[in-house]
Design an enzyme around this catalytic site. Structure first.
Site, PDB file in Angstrom:
ATOM      1  N   ASN A   1       6.743  41.559 -19.488  1.00  0.00           N
ATOM      2  CA  ASN A   1       7.170  40.363 -19.512  1.00  0.00           C
ATOM      3  C   ASN A   1       8.567  40.282 -18.151  1.00  0.00           C
ATOM      4  OD1 ASN A   1       8.508  37.701 -19.306  1.00  0.00           O
ATOM      5  ND2 ASN A   1       8.672  37.830 -21.434  1.00  0.00           N
ATOM      6  N   LEU A   2       7.923  40.572 -16.901  1.00  0.00           N
ATOM      7  CA  LEU A   2       8.931  40.390 -16.214  1.00  0.00           C
ATOM      8  C   LEU A   2      10.264  39.521 -16.531  1.00  0.00           C
ATOM      9  CD1 LEU A   2       7.313  41.878 -13.132  1.00  0.00           C
ATOM     10  CD2 LEU A   2       7.441  43.287 -15.155  1.00  0.00           C
ATOM     11  N   LYS A   3       9.936  38.570 -16.905  1.00  0.00           N
ATOM     12  CA  LYS A   3      10.829  37.509 -17.038  1.00  0.00           C
ATOM     13  C   LYS A   3      11.208  36.345 -15.733  1.00  0.00           C
ATOM     14  CE  LYS A   3      12.129  38.544 -21.755  1.00  0.00           C
ATOM     15  NZ  LYS A   3      12.887  38.776 -22.103  1.00  0.00           N
TER      16      LYS A   3
ATOM     17  N   HIS B   1       7.606  32.050 -25.993  1.00  0.00           N
ATOM     18  CA  HIS B   1       9.285  32.962 -26.122  1.00  0.00           C
ATOM     19  C   HIS B   1       9.902  31.962 -26.502  1.00  0.00           C
ATOM     20  CE1 HIS B   1      11.266  35.183 -24.111  1.00  0.00           C
ATOM     21  NE2 HIS B   1      10.434  36.462 -24.768  1.00  0.00           N
TER      22      HIS B   1
ATOM     23  N   GLU C   1       8.283  39.077 -32.270  1.00  0.00           N
ATOM     24  CA  GLU C   1       9.368  39.230 -31.254  1.00  0.00           C
ATOM     25  C   GLU C   1      11.182  38.550 -32.008  1.00  0.00           C
ATOM     26  OE1 GLU C   1       9.180  39.686 -27.098  1.00  0.00           O
ATOM     27  OE2 GLU C   1       9.125  37.778 -26.913  1.00  0.00           O
TER      28      GLU C   1
ATOM     29  N   GLY D   1      16.386  41.330 -25.846  1.00  0.00           N
ATOM     30  CA  GLY D   1      17.402  42.488 -24.736  1.00  0.00           C
ATOM     31  C   GLY D   1      18.850  42.366 -25.575  1.00  0.00           C
TER      32      GLY D   1
ATOM     33  N   SER E   1      13.351  44.884 -27.677  1.00  0.00           N
ATOM     34  CA  SER E   1      13.808  46.027 -27.853  1.00  0.00           C
ATOM     35  C   SER E   1      12.988  47.110 -27.688  1.00  0.00           C
ATOM     36  CB  SER E   1      15.186  45.670 -28.533  1.00  0.00           C
ATOM     37  OG  SER E   1      16.393  45.523 -27.341  1.00  0.00           O
TER      38      SER E   1
HETATM   39  P1  13P Z   1      13.543  42.633 -24.111  1.00  0.00           P
HETATM   40  O1  13P Z   1      12.325  44.304 -24.202  1.00  0.00           O
HETATM   41  O2  13P Z   1      14.088  42.537 -22.744  1.00  0.00           O
HETATM   42  O3  13P Z   1      13.920  43.553 -25.161  1.00  0.00           O
HETATM   43  O4  13P Z   1      12.387  41.457 -23.646  1.00  0.00           O
HETATM   44  C1  13P Z   1      11.633  41.631 -24.926  1.00  0.00           C
HETATM   45  C2  13P Z   1      10.994  39.756 -24.867  1.00  0.00           C
HETATM   46  O5  13P Z   1      11.315  38.979 -25.152  1.00  0.00           O
HETATM   47  C3  13P Z   1       9.583  40.063 -24.233  1.00  0.00           C
HETATM   48  O6  13P Z   1       8.733  39.030 -24.221  1.00  0.00           O
END
Ligand code: 13P
Length: 234
Positions: free
Chosen positions: A6-8, A86, A155, A161, A191
């Site tokens: 997920n590149l957000k 999400h 998650e 994060g 993470s």
């Molecule tokens: P991180 O890997 O940065 O913790 O994010 C996870 C996430 O939200 C994937 O959708």
């Protein structure tokens, strides 16, 4: 296994294109199911073994929904995969369970592959396993857990994060409980990085990973894919 990035709100359109090109080189050499969710402006028609999905869309064909995209914009690029529920959309952007369920239902009717995310915030975690399950159960409200194109991602909000992760025992405990709710493939996210991916992938009832920040480095993401490949060929 399913390995998803997920590149957000990261990478430009140009950067995403080279990211996907590089990723294709490593992903095409494996039998892993690889997904990438780029920022919406970076969506395009990419050919190859990697499946491109959208991080979001509004449950509509088109219409007056300023700032959103609908089915029409996804169809232009042949996109048939979406991330729904999400934690950033729930907690930062204020999506309610009711709206999320509506979105789920719409994209289910369109036959989309849905990666549906659930997870508890820190205060619920601190209240113990039963409370966590109770909380997560509310995130299944209105969701068809038997949908054939469903993938679920657990998650924990406090692990996203932050560099914090549950113990492997905790991941297994939660995944076992969630598998009882749905037989859909179940990913862990929060993470995940090169240093812990192998251990997470090896865990019971973990069918893959959903990776945020660590996936921004394509070589790291490729390493995680190669771990999954190694584990599967054992
Ligand atoms: P991180 O890997 O940065 O913790 O994010 C996870 C996430 O939200 C994937 O959708």
């Amino acid at each position: 296994m399913i390995i998803a990035a997920n590149l957000k709100t990261n990478l430009t359109r140009k950067e995403t294109k080279s990211y996907i090109e590089e990723l294709e080189v490593c992903a095409s050499k494996t039998s892993q199911e690889v997904f990438v969710f780029p920022a919406i402006t970076s969506l395009d028609s990419f050919e190859g073994s990697v499946t491109i999905g959208t991080q979001n869309a509004y449950p509509t064909q088109n219409g007056a929904y300023t700032g959103e995209i609908g089915l029409e914009q996804l169809e232009e690029f042949g996109i048939k995969t979406i991330l729904i529920g999400h934690s950033e959309r729930r907690h930062v952007l204020g999506e309610t369970q009711e709206f999320i369920a509506q979105k789920f239902d719409y994209f289910k009717r369109q036959g989309f592959k849905i990666i549906y995310c659930v997870g508890e915030p820190k205060e619920i975690r601190e209240a113990g396993h039963e409370k966590m399950l109770e909380y997560i159960s509310t995130q299944y409200k209105g969701i068809d857990t038997e949908y054939e194109n469903l993938i679920i991602a657990y998650e924990p909000v406090w692990a996203i994060g932050t560099g914090l992760t549950p113990t492997i025992d905790d991941i297994e405990k939660m995944h076992t409980a969630l598998k009882a709710k749905s037989q859909a493939p179940l990913l862990y996210g929060g993470s995940v990085k090169v240093t812990n991916a192998k251990e997470v992938l090896k865990s019971k009832n973990v069918d893959g990973i959903l990776v945020g920040s660590a996936a921004l480095y394509v070589e790291h993401f490729c390493t995680m894919i190669s771990y999954a490949q190694e584990l599967e060929s054992k």
